[in-house]
Design a protein around this motif. Structure first.
Motif, PDB file in Angstrom:
ATOM      1  N   LEU A   1     -16.597  11.399  -0.979  1.00  0.00           N
ATOM      2  CA  LEU A   1     -16.923  10.918  -2.322  1.00  0.00           C
ATOM      3  C   LEU A   1     -17.382   9.462  -2.254  1.00  0.00           C
ATOM      4  CD1 LEU A   1     -13.919  12.350  -4.386  1.00  0.00           C
ATOM      5  CD2 LEU A   1     -16.208  13.314  -4.121  1.00  0.00           C
ATOM      6  N   PRO A   2     -18.294   9.083  -3.133  1.00  0.00           N
ATOM      7  CA  PRO A   2     -18.769   7.682  -3.139  1.00  0.00           C
ATOM      8  C   PRO A   2     -17.742   6.750  -3.788  1.00  0.00           C
ATOM      9  CG  PRO A   2     -19.864   8.912  -4.884  1.00  0.00           C
ATOM     10  CD  PRO A   2     -19.034   9.910  -4.115  1.00  0.00           C
ATOM     11  N   LEU A   3     -16.601   6.577  -3.127  1.00  0.00           N
ATOM     12  CA  LEU A   3     -15.538   5.727  -3.641  1.00  0.00           C
ATOM     13  C   LEU A   3     -15.677   4.316  -3.077  1.00  0.00           C
ATOM     14  CD1 LEU A   3     -12.537   8.191  -3.170  1.00  0.00           C
ATOM     15  CD2 LEU A   3     -13.741   7.667  -5.295  1.00  0.00           C
ATOM     16  N   PRO A   4     -15.286   3.300  -3.835  1.00  0.00           N
ATOM     17  CA  PRO A   4     -15.290   1.937  -3.287  1.00  0.00           C
ATOM     18  C   PRO A   4     -14.384   1.864  -2.059  1.00  0.00           C
ATOM     19  CG  PRO A   4     -14.937   1.918  -5.667  1.00  0.00           C
ATOM     20  CD  PRO A   4     -14.835   3.341  -5.236  1.00  0.00           C
ATOM     21  N   PRO A   5     -14.766   1.100  -1.042  1.00  0.00           N
ATOM     22  CA  PRO A   5     -13.930   1.012   0.162  1.00  0.00           C
ATOM     23  C   PRO A   5     -12.555   0.431  -0.146  1.00  0.00           C
ATOM     24  CG  PRO A   5     -15.674  -0.645   0.198  1.00  0.00           C
ATOM     25  CD  PRO A   5     -15.977   0.265  -0.951  1.00  0.00           C
ATOM     26  N   LEU A   6     -11.581   0.885   0.604  1.00  0.00           N
ATOM     27  CA  LEU A   6     -10.204   0.418   0.409  1.00  0.00           C
ATOM     28  C   LEU A   6     -10.082  -1.041   0.825  1.00  0.00           C
ATOM     29  CD1 LEU A   6      -7.205   1.233  -0.222  1.00  0.00           C
ATOM     30  CD2 LEU A   6      -6.981   1.650   2.235  1.00  0.00           C
ATOM     31  N   LYS A   7      -9.475  -1.829  -0.019  1.00  0.00           N
ATOM     32  CA  LYS A   7      -9.182  -3.225   0.307  1.00  0.00           C
ATOM     33  C   LYS A   7      -7.704  -3.318   0.653  1.00  0.00           C
ATOM     34  CE  LYS A   7     -12.660  -4.811  -3.017  1.00  0.00           C
ATOM     35  NZ  LYS A   7     -12.887  -5.570  -4.278  1.00  0.00           N
ATOM     36  N   GLY A   8      -7.435  -3.397   1.889  1.00  0.00           N
ATOM     37  CA  GLY A   8      -6.023  -3.447   2.278  1.00  0.00           C
ATOM     38  C   GLY A   8      -5.709  -2.457   3.356  1.00  0.00           C
ATOM     39  N   PRO A   9      -4.619  -1.697   3.246  1.00  0.00           N
ATOM     40  CA  PRO A   9      -3.738  -1.564   2.078  1.00  0.00           C
ATOM     41  C   PRO A   9      -2.763  -2.734   1.912  1.00  0.00           C
ATOM     42  CG  PRO A   9      -2.948  -0.201   3.874  1.00  0.00           C
ATOM     43  CD  PRO A   9      -4.223  -0.812   4.346  1.00  0.00           C
ATOM     44  N   HIS A  10      -2.266  -2.861   0.667  1.00  0.00           N
ATOM     45  CA  HIS A  10      -1.282  -3.877   0.324  1.00  0.00           C
ATOM     46  C   HIS A  10      -0.062  -3.187  -0.283  1.00  0.00           C
ATOM     47  CE1 HIS A  10      -4.373  -6.850   1.142  1.00  0.00           C
ATOM     48  NE2 HIS A  10      -5.191  -6.261   0.267  1.00  0.00           N
ATOM     49  N   TRP A  11       0.985  -3.971  -0.511  1.00  0.00           N
ATOM     50  CA  TRP A  11       2.231  -3.396  -1.040  1.00  0.00           C
ATOM     51  C   TRP A  11       2.033  -2.662  -2.365  1.00  0.00           C
ATOM     52  CZ3 TRP A  11       6.019  -2.518   2.035  1.00  0.00           C
ATOM     53  CH2 TRP A  11       6.252  -3.340   3.134  1.00  0.00           C
ATOM     54  N   PRO A  12       1.253  -3.199  -3.315  1.00  0.00           N
ATOM     55  CA  PRO A  12       1.041  -2.427  -4.556  1.00  0.00           C
ATOM     56  C   PRO A  12       0.383  -1.067  -4.314  1.00  0.00           C
ATOM     57  CG  PRO A  12       0.418  -4.715  -4.880  1.00  0.00           C
ATOM     58  CD  PRO A  12       0.664  -4.555  -3.409  1.00  0.00           C
ATOM     59  N   ASP A  13      -0.445  -0.969  -3.263  1.00  0.00           N
ATOM     60  CA  ASP A  13      -1.057   0.327  -2.950  1.00  0.00           C
ATOM     61  C   ASP A  13      -0.008   1.345  -2.534  1.00  0.00           C
ATOM     62  OD1 ASP A  13      -3.679  -0.630  -3.422  1.00  0.00           O
ATOM     63  OD2 ASP A  13      -3.683  -1.561  -1.432  1.00  0.00           O
ATOM     64  N   LEU A  14       1.013   0.880  -1.815  1.00  0.00           N
ATOM     65  CA  LEU A  14       2.083   1.784  -1.402  1.00  0.00           C
ATOM     66  C   LEU A  14       2.831   2.323  -2.615  1.00  0.00           C
ATOM     67  CD1 LEU A  14       3.912   3.113   0.702  1.00  0.00           C
ATOM     68  CD2 LEU A  14       5.198   0.952   0.822  1.00  0.00           C
ATOM     69  N   VAL A  15       3.149   1.455  -3.549  1.00  0.00           N
ATOM     70  CA  VAL A  15       3.839   1.898  -4.770  1.00  0.00           C
ATOM     71  C   VAL A  15       2.961   2.877  -5.544  1.00  0.00           C
ATOM     72  CG1 VAL A  15       4.823   1.147  -6.962  1.00  0.00           C
ATOM     73  CG2 VAL A  15       5.148  -0.245  -4.905  1.00  0.00           C
ATOM     74  N   ALA A  16       1.681   2.547  -5.668  1.00  0.00           N
ATOM     75  CA  ALA A  16       0.770   3.439  -6.385  1.00  0.00           C
ATOM     76  C   ALA A  16       0.671   4.796  -5.706  1.00  0.00           C
ATOM     77  CB  ALA A  16      -0.611   2.794  -6.476  1.00  0.00           C
ATOM     78  N   ALA A  17       0.615   4.805  -4.379  1.00  0.00           N
ATOM     79  CA  ALA A  17       0.504   6.075  -3.652  1.00  0.00           C
ATOM     80  C   ALA A  17       1.723   6.956  -3.900  1.00  0.00           C
ATOM     81  CB  ALA A  17       0.344   5.797  -2.158  1.00  0.00           C
ATOM     82  N   LEU A  18       2.898   6.390  -3.867  1.00  0.00           N
ATOM     83  CA  LEU A  18       4.120   7.170  -4.093  1.00  0.00           C
ATOM     84  C   LEU A  18       4.174   7.724  -5.508  1.00  0.00           C
ATOM     85  CD1 LEU A  18       6.658   4.782  -2.313  1.00  0.00           C
ATOM     86  CD2 LEU A  18       5.848   6.980  -1.464  1.00  0.00           C
TER      87      LEU A  18
ATOM     88  N   GLN B   1      -6.485   1.087  -6.827  1.00  0.00           N
ATOM     89  CA  GLN B   1      -7.773   1.316  -6.181  1.00  0.00           C
ATOM     90  C   GLN B   1      -8.164   2.791  -6.281  1.00  0.00           C
ATOM     91  OE1 GLN B   1      -8.813  -0.948  -2.601  1.00  0.00           O
ATOM     92  NE2 GLN B   1      -6.634  -1.456  -2.428  1.00  0.00           N
ATOM     93  N   PRO B   2      -9.431   3.105  -6.588  1.00  0.00           N
ATOM     94  CA  PRO B   2      -9.841   4.505  -6.724  1.00  0.00           C
ATOM     95  C   PRO B   2      -9.560   5.355  -5.491  1.00  0.00           C
ATOM     96  CG  PRO B   2     -11.527   3.038  -7.597  1.00  0.00           C
ATOM     97  CD  PRO B   2     -10.509   2.169  -6.934  1.00  0.00           C
ATOM     98  N   ALA B   3      -9.760   4.807  -4.299  1.00  0.00           N
ATOM     99  CA  ALA B   3      -9.518   5.585  -3.087  1.00  0.00           C
ATOM    100  C   ALA B   3      -8.060   6.008  -2.994  1.00  0.00           C
ATOM    101  CB  ALA B   3      -9.921   4.782  -1.850  1.00  0.00           C
ATOM    102  N   VAL B   4      -7.152   5.124  -3.387  1.00  0.00           N
ATOM    103  CA  VAL B   4      -5.720   5.453  -3.350  1.00  0.00           C
ATOM    104  C   VAL B   4      -5.389   6.473  -4.430  1.00  0.00           C
ATOM    105  CG1 VAL B   4      -3.396   4.510  -3.631  1.00  0.00           C
ATOM    106  CG2 VAL B   4      -5.128   3.204  -2.387  1.00  0.00           C
ATOM    107  N   ALA B   5      -5.862   6.247  -5.637  1.00  0.00           N
ATOM    108  CA  ALA B   5      -5.514   7.135  -6.750  1.00  0.00           C
ATOM    109  C   ALA B   5      -6.041   8.545  -6.528  1.00  0.00           C
ATOM    110  CB  ALA B   5      -6.071   6.564  -8.055  1.00  0.00           C
TER     111      ALA B   5
END
Length: 443
Positions: free
Chosen positions: A238-255, A376-380
């Motif tokens: 998918l044409p998603l924006p590239p991931l910036k990171g990952p960072h700690w907020p991305d981990l929380v969002a992923a869970l 981030q769209p890639a994470v979501a």
């Protein structure tokens, strides 16, 4: 009784045990059958896809243009999906083999069907794909390929183990569906863990290793995937924006996202036996499928044209411009797509649940980014796909792989592996979106 003493020096030497058979001698004869099955499974998938695409163009472009009606109007969606239900119902009723078993009771890889069932099964699947039914081709085409490979294999190589042909056909088909052998190997590895243990090795031999068992299926999956790439080139990224990171907020969002997605999809899973029972109270499959088509037409009118069909092309269209849809409309698409899968499979349409589930997860992921722009769209998107697929398929490797190929970024893999864990805890031991012969959900 006194045993006789044997001098170890003067006694005649005992015959040495035969050397273990070379693994290459056992594996080399499998190369050609694996290549033939892999290429054949891909060609059958392409043939069914091309036939359904031709009919799809006729139904959704040529005919509405000829009569001057909008192809995505409520009237046309209701007409086409109702007619599709009627056509599939007639196939299930009249064609030999009744288009195979009840799709609510089938998984991705099942025991071989009689070859005479294959024409009706493929016809019913092609009609559903063309008519806009929210199911994918994976279950019917895998069942058809397994049936044909098993029949031909047992006829021309009767000495081969019966399970070999099932593994080759399943691997080749999954490789062709995704354009890569990786998904096939992951699925087979997962099934081998739950399968009965291999018999003990013969004296002087050795038990087969995992890679010995995967050798021929990997060839079939590679041949199927390469054939698909050369002739059809399936696209999943998918044409998603590239991931910036990952960072700690991305981990929380992923869970959080994977867990929420799993819970939403589990609600559909729990509803599945009731939807199936309601349609099977009707006295005839033609009536059940026709009413199923009406319900799918109404759902399509509610969710919009992107919620029709198997969802692969529609997923790319959604990702190309996610800002064109509000968060509320994306949540609606998610709910409608899952409801459409319930209706389609519960009423008897032949098809698979993997591809529409990926679309539902994608829509939910974009809804998350609309509601919480900091995610981030890639994470979501990828984590939502993991949660939905885990609940629907109960296959961890497949869920992880499908999410990973949507946004092929190495930085996402650790997040996906962690996001999979709470979602798996939520779905493990729960009912599956598959029923036994009595209509009870498997666990």
């Amino acid at each position: 009784m006194i045993s006789r003493y044997v001098d170890p020096v003067t006694a005649p030497a005992q015959p040495a045990a035969p050397p273990p058979a070379s693994p290459a001698r056992d594996l080399l004869p499998l190369v050609l059958p694996a290549l033939v099955v892999g290429v054949g499974t891909s060609l059958s998938l392409i043939a069914v896809s091309e036939a359904s695409d031709l009919l799809k163009d006729l139904l959704w472009e040529t005919l509405p243009d000829a009569i001057g009606i909008g192809p995505w109007s409520v009237a046309w969606m209701l007409t086409v999906l109702t007619a599709t239900g009627l056509a599939v119902g007639l196939v299930v009723w009249k064609v030999h083999g009744h288009a195979g078993p009840d799709p609510a009771t089938t998984g991705l890889v099942d025991p071989p069907l009689p070859p005479a069932v294959v024409p009706g099964l493929l016809l019913a699947s092609a009609l559903a794909l063309a008519g806009g039914v929210s199911l994918g081709p994976e279950n019917p085409i895998t069942a058809a390929n397994i049936a044909l490979a098993f029949w031909l294999g047992r006829r021309f190589m009767p000495a081969g183990p019966p399970q070999l042909w099932v593994a080759l056909a399943a691997a080749g088909t999954v490789g062709a569906l995704f354009g890569t052998p990786v998904a096939a190997v992951l699925i087979l590895t997962e099934s081998m863990v739950s399968a009965p243990r291999q018999p003990a090795a013969a004296p002087g031999g050795r038990p087969p290793t995992l890679w010995d068992q995967l050798f021929a299926p990997l060839i079939a999956a590679g041949a199927g995937g390469l054939t698909s790439r050369l002739l059809e080139a399936p696209q999943f990224g998918l044409p998603l924006p590239p991931l910036k990171g990952p960072h700690w907020p991305d981990l929380v969002a992923a869970l959080v996202v994977s867990s929420v997605a799993a819970v939403i999809a589990l609600a559909a899973v729990y509803a599945f036996p009731y939807v199936h029972r309601a349609f099977h109270l009707l006295p005839h499959p033609v009536l059940a499928l026709t009413l199923g088509g009406v319900a799918l037409g109404l759902l399509g009118a509610l969710g919009g044209r992107l919620t029709l069909f198997k969802g692969l092309d529609q997923m790319g269209e959604l990702a190309a411009d996610p800002g064109a849809h509000s968060a509320g409309s994306l949540v609606l698409m998610t709910v409608v797509k899952l409801a459409a899968v319930l209706v389609a499979c519960g009423s008897g349409f032949r098809g698979g649940r993997i591809f529409p589930s990926i679309f539902a997860g994608t829509a939910l992921g974009f809804a998350v980014t609309g509601l919480v722009p900091s995610v981030q769209p890639a994470v979501a998107v990828t984590c939502a796909v993991v949660g939905v697929l885990l609940a629907v398929t109960r296959q961890g490797w497949l869920s992880l792989f499908a999410a990973a190929i949507l946004a092929p970024d190495p930085g996402l893999l650790p997040l996906l592996c962690v996001a999979l864990l709470p979602a798996w805890l939520l779905v493990s031991g729960r009912p599956q979106m598959q029923l036994d012969g009595s209509g009870v959900a498997l666990r």
